[in-house]
Structure formats: structure tokens, C-alpha cells
Design an enzyme around this catalytic site. Structure first.
Site, PDB file in Angstrom:
ATOM      1  N   ASN A 107      -5.269  12.407   0.309  1.00 15.32           N
ATOM      2  CA  ASN A 107      -4.449  11.571   1.193  1.00 15.32           C
ATOM      3  C   ASN A 107      -5.375  10.853   2.157  1.00 15.32           C
ATOM      4  O   ASN A 107      -6.605  11.059   2.140  1.00 15.32           O
ATOM      5  CB  ASN A 107      -3.407  12.421   1.937  1.00 15.32           C
ATOM      6  CG  ASN A 107      -2.335  11.572   2.589  1.00 15.32           C
ATOM      7  OD1 ASN A 107      -1.806  10.646   1.961  1.00 15.32           O
ATOM      8  ND2 ASN A 107      -2.022  11.831   3.842  1.00 15.32           N
TER       9      ASN A 107
ATOM     10  N   ARG B  40       0.864  -1.181   0.000  1.00 14.60           N
ATOM     11  CA  ARG B  40       0.000   0.000   0.000  1.00 14.60           C
ATOM     12  C   ARG B  40       0.901   1.231   0.000  1.00 14.60           C
ATOM     13  O   ARG B  40       2.109   1.120   0.097  1.00 14.60           O
ATOM     14  CB  ARG B  40      -1.002  -0.001   1.166  1.00 14.60           C
ATOM     15  CG  ARG B  40      -0.635  -0.746   2.397  1.00 14.60           C
ATOM     16  CD  ARG B  40       0.157  -0.017   3.474  1.00 14.60           C
ATOM     17  NE  ARG B  40      -0.040   1.394   3.520  1.00 14.60           N
ATOM     18  CZ  ARG B  40       0.924   2.248   3.745  1.00 14.60           C
ATOM     19  NH1 ARG B  40       2.179   1.831   3.928  1.00 14.60           N
ATOM     20  NH2 ARG B  40       0.719   3.535   3.791  1.00 14.60           N
ATOM     21  N   GLY B  41       0.269   2.406  -0.122  1.00 15.03           N
ATOM     22  CA  GLY B  41       1.057   3.628  -0.253  1.00 15.03           C
ATOM     23  C   GLY B  41       1.292   3.897  -1.734  1.00 15.03           C
ATOM     24  O   GLY B  41       1.631   2.974  -2.494  1.00 15.03           O
TER      25      GLY B  41
ATOM     26  N   ASP C 122      -1.767  10.557  -2.182  1.00  5.62           N
ATOM     27  CA  ASP C 122      -2.050   9.490  -3.151  1.00  5.62           C
ATOM     28  C   ASP C 122      -2.289  10.044  -4.549  1.00  5.62           C
ATOM     29  O   ASP C 122      -2.064   9.356  -5.552  1.00  5.62           O
ATOM     30  CB  ASP C 122      -3.259   8.681  -2.694  1.00  5.62           C
ATOM     31  CG  ASP C 122      -2.894   7.913  -1.439  1.00  5.62           C
ATOM     32  OD1 ASP C 122      -2.967   8.508  -0.357  1.00  5.62           O
ATOM     33  OD2 ASP C 122      -2.478   6.753  -1.565  1.00  5.62           O
TER      34      ASP C 122
HETATM   35  O1  MRU Z   1      -4.610   3.205   2.051  1.00  5.93           O
HETATM   36  P1  MRU Z   1      -3.122   3.402   1.999  1.00  5.93           P
HETATM   37  O2  MRU Z   1      -2.405   2.853   3.186  1.00  5.93           O
HETATM   38  O3  MRU Z   1      -2.550   2.906   0.691  1.00  5.93           O
HETATM   39  O4  MRU Z   1      -2.947   4.941   2.036  1.00  5.93           O
HETATM   40  C1  MRU Z   1      -1.654   5.491   1.993  1.00  5.93           C
HETATM   41  C2  MRU Z   1      -1.628   6.943   2.204  1.00  5.93           C
HETATM   42  O5  MRU Z   1      -2.639   7.609   2.289  1.00  5.93           O
HETATM   43  C3  MRU Z   1      -0.282   7.584   2.195  1.00  5.93           C
HETATM   44  O6  MRU Z   1      -0.265   8.691   3.037  1.00  5.93           O
HETATM   45  C4  MRU Z   1       0.006   8.038   0.766  1.00  5.93           C
HETATM   46  O7  MRU Z   1      -0.050   6.939  -0.117  1.00  5.93           O
HETATM   47  C5  MRU Z   1       1.288   8.646   0.616  1.00  5.93           C
HETATM   48  S1  MRU Z   1       2.496   7.357   0.590  1.00  5.93           S
HETATM   49  C6  MRU Z   1       3.986   7.941   0.298  1.00  5.93           C
END
Ligand code: MRU
Length: 371
Positions: free
Chosen positions: A258, A53-54, A248
Site C-alpha cells: 500500500n 489512481r487507486g 494495491d
Molecule cells: O498512488 P496511488 O494514489 O494510486 O495509491 C493508492 C493507494 O495506495 C491506495 O491506498 C490503494 O490503491 C488502495 S485504493 C482502494
């Protein structure tokens, strides 16, 4: 980055077995489990279930996923219609992070330049690995540019740690190395600047409490996990110097999607005159849109992620329900912070204001080559 002395990334290509390997983030910080992805269905599932994820990591996984499509059992890699359908399935695995389509598209284009199978496989692997190295390098540069902001604050308060608040996990686990929001933190810490990080727990999946806290702890950075609603209170009492979050998808005009709750931190930061920065590589900008609230797709996830909480009990991972059995829940996974609440962006190209003119000026080379 190092985990107990061992160099690790959240995704890598194992040359011996010729497979894609990932850290299964669902089990951190309790268990460090590695998974192998050998079929596009597994890659899609890994993205959807948040094994990975991320935003930048989802992009890298999508990129290597194109390679997987071409080497999986029974692949029809020379059938362009089939190949394009599999790439589309990958791109649709999660909707919000811009990096997923960006990564898949980049590798897909390289593959289609080749007219036979083995060169297609090699082109996919080369391009995916190039993306991974570029993203690692981008995060390193974000760290160098962001460190200056932290250094300025440290210079105004000699002897005191700089208190930084972050939301979700925008660390190396979400990227490849260093992270986005955490890169300036790691770089400043390594340069000897005293830092303390307020880590939002980040309900419902607790990426802050589970992942950011784990990462920071492994790197020896002082941090405190707080509830998602504590940030405003801490800001009112002068206990936050700076907010840095990841994103994101960010529009070319600077609206920032985000993890859900980011917008409330931005509002509280503005009310308390605290700088609110967003750290991101170029791959997270969506150059086609300007109005984030209208145009950024916000993922709705399984309500059970809210109704149940996961933790470590009696030496195993357990889930417990925290809501009444029949209470419905709504799981909006991201929100959009309007550009007017963002102090600036920390990118691989430098720091800029949250405005269309500043962003497009910083990435002017992109527009020159694309037009
Ligand atoms: O649902 P996720 O864990 O994939 O969400 C991730 C985020 O919101 C992070 O803050 C975002 O991807 C930035 S990662 C460098």
C-alpha cells in the site's frame, strides 16, 4: 457517491458521446475537472500521471481502456498482434496495483472470443461495465462486513466516537463507490455510529489531505488531517481505536502493498495493541505470489513529486519547491506490510485472518473454478 447533491463516480461511460469520462484527481479538492479519454495513449497517461489512481479504479480504467483501444481513431482492432501490444502497454502503465492487469486481462479475453469488429467493441464495453458494477458492489459489501468491526468498538465505548486512522485515499475516488478502507466508515456513519477519522496527509502527493479529507467532508464525516508521522503519537495516547487502510496488491499469504508509510502505521499499531485491518476486493489479491517484500513490484516515481508541493494560492493551483535546488530525492511510492502485522482483511466475502489458509478458504470458489 454524492458531491454537492450530484451523484458522481470517478469514471463512467457517457452513452450520448460514447466516450470514457473521468474526474481528474490531480486538481481536487480545489477544482472538479472532468476529462475525456479517447485514445489508449490518453488512458495510459491518465493512469501514469494519476488523473485516475487507486487500485480498483486503475483496474476499471484499464478495463475501459481496452474498449478505447478498439474504438480509437485508426484502430487495428482485428489485428490480434496489434491489439495485444496495446493491451500490454496498458498493463504496464503502473506496476504495483494488481487490479490493472486483472481488469485488462478480463476484457481482453472477452474481446478475443469474438471474430469481427463490432462484436469485439460490444464485448469490451459490456465486460468493462460489468467490472465497474461488480467493483461498486464489492465495495458496498466491504462496507457491510467492516461496519460490524466498528460497531463492536462503539458498543464497548458508549457515547464516544470511534477513532479510525486511515492512510492515503482508499475512498470512492480510488474505487467506484464507497471505497475500500472508507466503505466501513461510510456504512457505520450512515447507520448512526459516531465516527471520527484521522486522515494521514500522505506525502508526497497528499492523497489523504486532498482526496480523503474532501470525500469525508462531502459526506459529513468528522475528520482531522494529520502529518504522516503523527499516527504513532496518537496511538500511544489512546486516540486511535482502529486502523483501516486499502491495498494495491496483497499476496495470497497476506503481505500487503500500500502507499508508502503504511508499514510504519502497522508497526505502531502492533506496538500499541490497536487492530490494523486492510480492506480490499478479490481483484487486488495476487494469487501467484506469497512473499510480498520479495515479489511485489514497487513503483519509483518522479523525485520532483517530493521536491515540489502543490496547493491553492491566489485562486489557482501552484507548485512550490521545498528542497534545496540541487538536493536529490527518492520517491518510493509503496511499501509492504508483512501479514504478521495485519489483524485481518475486510473483503466482499467477509472478514478473515491474514494467513494463506484463511484467505484461500474465503475465496475457495475461485480455486474450484480455476483448477
Ligand atoms: O498512488 P496511488 O494514489 O494510486 O495509491 C493508492 C493507494 O495506495 C491506495 O491506498 C490503494 O490503491 C488502495 S485504493 C482502494
Amino acid at each position: 457517491m454524492k458531491v454537492d447533491g450530484k451523484q458522481m463516480r470517478p469514471i463512467w461511460f457517457d452513452k450520448d458521446t460514447e466516450t470514457v469520462q473521468v474526474i481528474d484527481q490531480r486538481f481536487l479538492p480545489h477544482q472538479l475537472i472532468i476529462r475525456e479519454l479517447t485514445h489508449v495513449d490518453e488512458v495510459i497517461e491518465a493512469i501514469q500521471e494519476m488523473v485516475v489512481r487507486g487500485a480498483p479504479l486503475i483496474g476499471a480504467t484499464g478495463a475501459l481502456g481496452v474498449y478505447v483501444i478498439l474504438v480509437q481513431e485508426g484502430n487495428q482492432g482485428m489485428d490480434d498482434a496489434w491489439f495485444s501490444r496495446q493491451c500490454d502497454r496498458l498493463k504496464n502503465a503502473r506496476p504495483t496495483a494488481a487490479n490493472l492487469c486483472w481488469g485488462v486481462n478480463r476484457v481482453q479475453a472477452k474481446v478475443l472470443e469474438q471474430t469481427s469488429h463490432d462484436p469485439r467493441v460490444q464485448a469490451a464495453l459490456n465486460e468493462a461495465l460489468a467490472i465497474i458494477e461488480e467493483e461498486a458492489d464489492n465495495c458496498k459489501k466491504i462496507g457491510v462486513h467492516g461496519r460490524v468491526l466498528i460497531q463492536e468498538i462503539a458498543g464497548r465505548n458508549p457515547g464516544k466516537p470511534v477513532n479510525i486512522l486511515t492512510h492515503c485515499n482508499a475512498g470512492w475516488l480510488a474505487c467506484i463507490e464507497y471505497g475500500t478502507a472508507t466503505a466501513p466508515i461510510y456504512t457505520a456513519h450512515d447507520a448512526g455510529i459516531p465516527i471520527h477519522v484521522w486522515v494521514d496527509e500522505t506525502r508526497p502527493l497528499n492523497q489523504g489531505a486532498r482526496l480523503t479529507a474532501w470525500e469525508l467532508g462531502k459526506h459529513g464525516i468528522a475528520h482531522t488531517v494529520i502529518t504522516d508521522n503523527a499516527g504513532g503519537h496518537l496511538m500511544q495516547h489512546g486516540r486511535v481505536d482502529l486502523v483501516i487502510v486499502g491495498t494495491d496488491r496483497t499476496t495470497r499469504a497476506g503481505d500487503v502493498a500500500n502507499k508508502i508509510g503504511t508499514y510504519l502505521k502497522a508497526l505502531a499499531a502492533r506496538d500499541n495493541d490497536i487492530p490494523f485491518y486492510v480492506a480490499l476486493p478479490g481483484s487486488t489479491f495476487d494469487w501467484d505470489i506469497t512473499d510480498g517484500i520479495r515479489d511485489i513490484p514497487i513503483e519509483n516515481r518522479d523525485p520532483d513529486e517530493i521536491r515540489y508541493v502543490q496547493g491553492w494560492h491566489n485562486d489557482e493551483i501552484t507548485q512550490v519547491r521545498i528542497t534545496p535546488e540541487d538536493s536529490p530525492a527518492a520517491n518510493h511510492a509503496f511499501d509492504v506490510t508483512p501479514a504478521r502485522l495485519v489483524t485481518g482483511f475486510i473483503t466482499e466475502k467477509g472478514v478473515c485472518d491474514a494467513s494463506e489458509s484463511a484467505i484461500t478458504a474465503l475465496y475457495a470458489d475461485r480455486f474450484k473454478t480455476d483448477v
